[in-house]
Design an enzyme around this catalytic site. Structure first.
Site, short mmCIF file in Angstrom:
data_model
loop_
_atom_site.label_atom_id
_atom_site.label_comp_id
_atom_site.label_asym_id
_atom_site.label_seq_id
_atom_site.Cartn_x
_atom_site.Cartn_y
_atom_site.Cartn_z
N LYS A 1 0.84 -1.21 0.00
CA LYS A 1 0.00 0.00 0.00
C LYS A 1 0.87 1.25 0.00
O LYS A 1 0.56 2.24 -0.66
CB LYS A 1 -0.97 -0.02 1.18
CG LYS A 1 -2.04 -1.11 1.01
CD LYS A 1 -3.06 -1.10 2.12
CE LYS A 1 -4.12 -2.17 1.89
NZ LYS A 1 -5.13 -2.19 2.93
N HIS B 1 -0.16 12.83 5.68
CA HIS B 1 1.24 13.10 6.00
C HIS B 1 2.16 12.59 4.91
O HIS B 1 3.09 13.30 4.49
CB HIS B 1 1.58 12.45 7.35
CG HIS B 1 1.25 10.99 7.41
ND1 HIS B 1 -0.01 10.50 7.14
CD2 HIS B 1 2.01 9.90 7.69
CE1 HIS B 1 -0.01 9.18 7.26
NE2 HIS B 1 1.20 8.79 7.59
N ARG B 2 1.90 11.38 4.41
CA ARG B 2 2.76 10.81 3.36
C ARG B 2 2.53 11.51 2.04
O ARG B 2 3.47 11.74 1.28
CB ARG B 2 2.53 9.30 3.24
CG ARG B 2 3.61 8.62 2.37
CD ARG B 2 3.54 7.10 2.40
NE ARG B 2 3.82 6.59 3.74
CZ ARG B 2 2.89 6.15 4.60
NH1 ARG B 2 1.63 6.11 4.25
NH2 ARG B 2 3.24 5.72 5.79
N PHE C 1 -4.31 1.71 6.00
CA PHE C 1 -3.61 0.73 6.82
C PHE C 1 -3.14 1.42 8.08
O PHE C 1 -3.37 2.61 8.28
CB PHE C 1 -2.44 0.10 6.04
CG PHE C 1 -1.45 1.09 5.50
CD1 PHE C 1 -0.31 1.43 6.19
CD2 PHE C 1 -1.66 1.69 4.25
CE1 PHE C 1 0.60 2.34 5.69
CE2 PHE C 1 -0.75 2.60 3.73
CZ PHE C 1 0.37 2.93 4.45
N GLY C 2 -2.48 0.70 8.95
CA GLY C 2 -2.01 1.28 10.21
C GLY C 2 -3.18 1.75 11.07
O GLY C 2 -4.14 1.02 11.30
N TYR C 3 -3.10 2.98 11.51
CA TYR C 3 -4.11 3.54 12.40
C TYR C 3 -5.22 4.28 11.64
O TYR C 3 -6.04 4.97 12.25
CB TYR C 3 -3.45 4.51 13.41
CG TYR C 3 -2.43 3.81 14.30
CD1 TYR C 3 -2.82 3.26 15.51
CD2 TYR C 3 -1.10 3.69 13.90
CE1 TYR C 3 -1.90 2.62 16.34
CE2 TYR C 3 -0.18 3.04 14.72
CZ TYR C 3 -0.58 2.51 15.92
OH TYR C 3 0.32 1.87 16.72
N ASP C 4 -5.26 4.12 10.32
CA ASP C 4 -6.23 4.84 9.49
C ASP C 4 -7.68 4.67 9.94
O ASP C 4 -8.44 5.65 9.91
CB ASP C 4 -6.09 4.45 8.02
CG ASP C 4 -4.82 5.01 7.38
OD1 ASP C 4 -4.08 5.75 8.06
OD2 ASP C 4 -4.58 4.71 6.20
N ASP D 1 9.65 6.72 7.17
CA ASP D 1 9.27 6.27 8.50
C ASP D 1 8.15 7.19 8.93
O ASP D 1 8.24 8.41 8.75
CB ASP D 1 10.45 6.31 9.47
CG ASP D 1 10.17 5.46 10.70
OD1 ASP D 1 9.70 4.32 10.54
OD2 ASP D 1 10.42 5.93 11.83
N SER D 2 7.11 6.60 9.42
CA SER D 2 5.96 7.41 9.77
C SER D 2 5.24 6.78 10.94
O SER D 2 5.46 5.61 11.27
CB SER D 2 5.01 7.54 8.56
OG SER D 2 4.72 6.28 8.03
#
Length: 195
Positions: free
Chosen positions: A11, A177-178, A151-154, A70-71
């Site tokens: 992703k 952010h990305r 993905f992640g905390y989305d 890195d995020s």
């Protein structure tokens, strides 16, 4: 022109490809290129230090320009945590991380659930050039998961445009952010000689 992305996350790869494709850049994973990269220890103290560790290693091992990011999510109530530990916050997967974050914020009212996503990107070239780009997106942590996107905390991260888990990829790219960091990287790449 092929650029290596130092991640296994398809992703993230797709997100970078959407932004950088107009420059003639093909974003490839090590798997796409049939190479194996060493696992690097992300022992930096900032998002950028960790991104740079991965990009330098990937560039050196592949001989290609390498992009690494890195995020993570920085929650004000948790003094900026989980921050650089976002991916390994619970010791499990994205679902476990989301469960842990919800538990940590149990009983915390909306006004104190403010947070931001941060992204640092490092792009390293075989000739020693390095580019840096960063982005942040502000919002708050919801009380339950919403949507199945991202993905992640989305599924927990809510902005003025809505929950990241419910936004289309294009909508998310516009404010994330990305997305912000990638557009900055794209601008910097446009002024580089990529031949």
């Amino acid at each position: 022109m092929d650029f290596l992305i130092a991640t296994h996350n398809k992703k993230k790869q797709a997100e970078m490809q959407r932004v950088l494709e107009p420059l003639g850049i093909n974003v490839k994973t090590a798997e796409d290129l049939g190479i194996e990269l060493s696992e690097v220890e992300e022992n930096g103290t900032t998002f950028y230090e960790n991104a740079r560790i991965k990009a330098l290693s990937g560039c050196k091992e592949s001989g290609l320009p390498c992009i690494a990011d890195d995020s993570g999510i920085c929650v004000d109530f948790l003094d900026g945590g989980p921050g650089i530990y976002s991916a390994r916050y619970s010791g499990g997967d994205d679902e476990d991380n989301n469960d842990k974050l919800l538990k940590e914020l149990d009983g915390v009212e909306t006004e104190k659930r403010t947070a931001h996503y941060a992204c640092s990107i490092s792009c390293c070239f075989p000739d020693g050039r390095e580019l840096k780009a960063e982005g942040k997106c502000y919002g708050y942590i919801g009380f339950e998961r919403q949507g199945t996107g991202g993905f992640g905390y989305d599924p927990l991260f809510i902005t003025e445009k809505g929950c990241f888990g419910e936004l289309s990829p294009a909508e998310k790219d516009e404010i994330s952010h990305r997305g912000i960091a990638l557009r900055e990287l794209k601008e910097k790449l446009e002024s580089e000689n990529l031949q």
